[in-house]
Design an enzyme around this catalytic site. Sequence first.
Site, PDB file in Angstrom:
ATOM      1  N   TYR A   1     -10.167   6.003   9.606  1.00 51.25           N
ATOM      2  CA  TYR A   1     -10.444   4.570   9.744  1.00 51.25           C
ATOM      3  C   TYR A   1      -9.165   3.906  10.239  1.00 51.25           C
ATOM      4  O   TYR A   1      -8.095   4.125   9.672  1.00 51.25           O
ATOM      5  CB  TYR A   1     -10.857   4.000   8.382  1.00 51.25           C
TER       6      TYR A   1
ATOM      7  N   ASP B   1      -1.640   6.772  13.333  1.00 55.45           N
ATOM      8  CA  ASP B   1      -1.921   5.631  12.465  1.00 55.45           C
ATOM      9  C   ASP B   1      -1.303   5.944  11.107  1.00 55.45           C
ATOM     10  O   ASP B   1      -1.850   6.715  10.314  1.00 55.45           O
ATOM     11  CB  ASP B   1      -3.441   5.442  12.362  1.00 55.45           C
TER      12      ASP B   1
ATOM     13  N   LYS C   1       0.416  -2.729   5.947  1.00 53.42           N
ATOM     14  CA  LYS C   1       0.772  -3.470   4.727  1.00 53.42           C
ATOM     15  C   LYS C   1       1.991  -2.961   3.980  1.00 53.42           C
ATOM     16  O   LYS C   1       2.716  -3.741   3.358  1.00 53.42           O
ATOM     17  CB  LYS C   1      -0.433  -3.474   3.799  1.00 53.42           C
TER      18      LYS C   1
HETATM   19  N1  HOZ Z   1     -10.200  -0.621   3.726  1.00 57.02           N
HETATM   20  C1  HOZ Z   1      -9.163  -0.704   2.761  1.00 57.02           C
HETATM   21  C2  HOZ Z   1      -8.707   0.616   2.274  1.00 57.02           C
HETATM   22  N2  HOZ Z   1      -8.899   1.709   3.116  1.00 57.02           N
HETATM   23  C3  HOZ Z   1      -9.570  -1.544   1.585  1.00 57.02           C
HETATM   24  C4  HOZ Z   1      -9.251  -2.947   1.865  1.00 57.02           C
HETATM   25  C5  HOZ Z   1      -9.466  -3.912   0.703  1.00 57.02           C
HETATM   26  O1  HOZ Z   1     -10.569  -4.042   0.201  1.00 57.02           O
HETATM   27  O2  HOZ Z   1      -8.509  -4.548   0.344  1.00 57.02           O
END
Ligand code: HOZ
Length: 411
Positions: free
Chosen positions: A128, A223, A251
């Site tokens: 992802y 990534d 992040k």
């Molecule tokens: N898609 C995020 C982790 N792979 C989660 C994002 C969230 O809900 O903060």
Amino acid sequence: MPGGVNSPVRAFKNVDGKPIFFKSAKGPILIDEDENEYIDFIGSWGPMILGHSNPLIIDAIKAQLELGTSYGAPTKLENTLATIIKSQVPTMEKLRMVNSGTEATMSCIRLARGFTGKNKIIKFTGCYHGHVDSLLVKAGSGVSTFGLPDSPGIPKELAALTYSSPYNDVEALLKVIKETEDDLAAIIVEPIAGNMGFIPGNPEFLNTLRKLCDAHGSLLIFDEVMSGFRVSLGGAQSIYQIQPDLTALGKVIGGGLPVGAFGGKKSIMDELAPIGPIYQAGTLSGNPLAMSAGIALLNALIKINPFDQLEKASSDIMSHIKLLMHSKGIPFSTSSIGGMFGFFFCENQPNNFDDVVQSDDVIFKKFFYASLNQGIYFAPSKYEAGFISSTHDQLIIDQTKTRLEKAIKEL
Ligand code: HOZ
């Protein structure tokens, strides 16, 4: 808000539950609106490597707060953070700050297409890369959690340019690459996958990506939104000793504030505006609060290099759990690298997305709630990774083991 949330996975829909609303966090502990405390194994999906509300980061944000929150103009802080990142991830010869991992991967794709003059992208099923149009094809994380097909709203003409191949499978990739007919702009991969649960890339597979990109005049994009500064100071690329052309960070480099960055070879990055013709921009990019938090976190990480310790801590918990699961005849596998870890309800460690799909959903859900009832907060989906912090000390590790022992008794 749709689903009551601003990002789908946290809605707990996949585990037939309701989201928990949190009001504060300190060290390894999250506190919800009803004053319940949880030992946190999500860590804001990566950044809380030194635990929540770390004083170094809080002080850095406070100091900047007095000086202004956003200028929409260059600062020394951006240069400081960029220099720190480059010192640890030298393949990022030049980099640009953005506001999220999604922005970072999106910008990598545009840059790869603009630089190579080619259009097609190969990604891997279950990886992802944020909710970027071109990359929401056979994606992991929330897309898998909710069993969604590739998202509506993405023109099929655009999706047709994205090819998907199974993770860790060289033979399948060789077939897919033929289909791209010399129009391959980039291969993008999570070198250590954290969005189909936690699955480390196989070294032979990752080395093959490098060779194939060189052979086809295509760019290799790592990534490292999750793995950057999370599995080691230099990310997955330093562990595997593979040099991608472009890297996306997210992040983690913002210490809990919204940040991302992408970067790579100077010759490629200099194609970006204002030097080159490929456009990319953002008013809040390089935001001074986020830069200050990122500088404080990365400087502290470089000083203490906690990654061996983090790996030991999660392995300690997970190997104990594995023994208990096995003594109850429950298939269980687990692995950890640096501050990331994962577990699956199947006997052999999954190697790709299909393996993860096969792992037991019913027992995952039972274990998730049994753990939550004991005050242990794991990701509410088998398609996510676990994260541990340096504030998960021996006391917290022992408490976690004791609570999980109780949880496992309920299974
Ligand atoms: N898609 C995020 C982790 N792979 C989660 C994002 C969230 O809900 O903060």
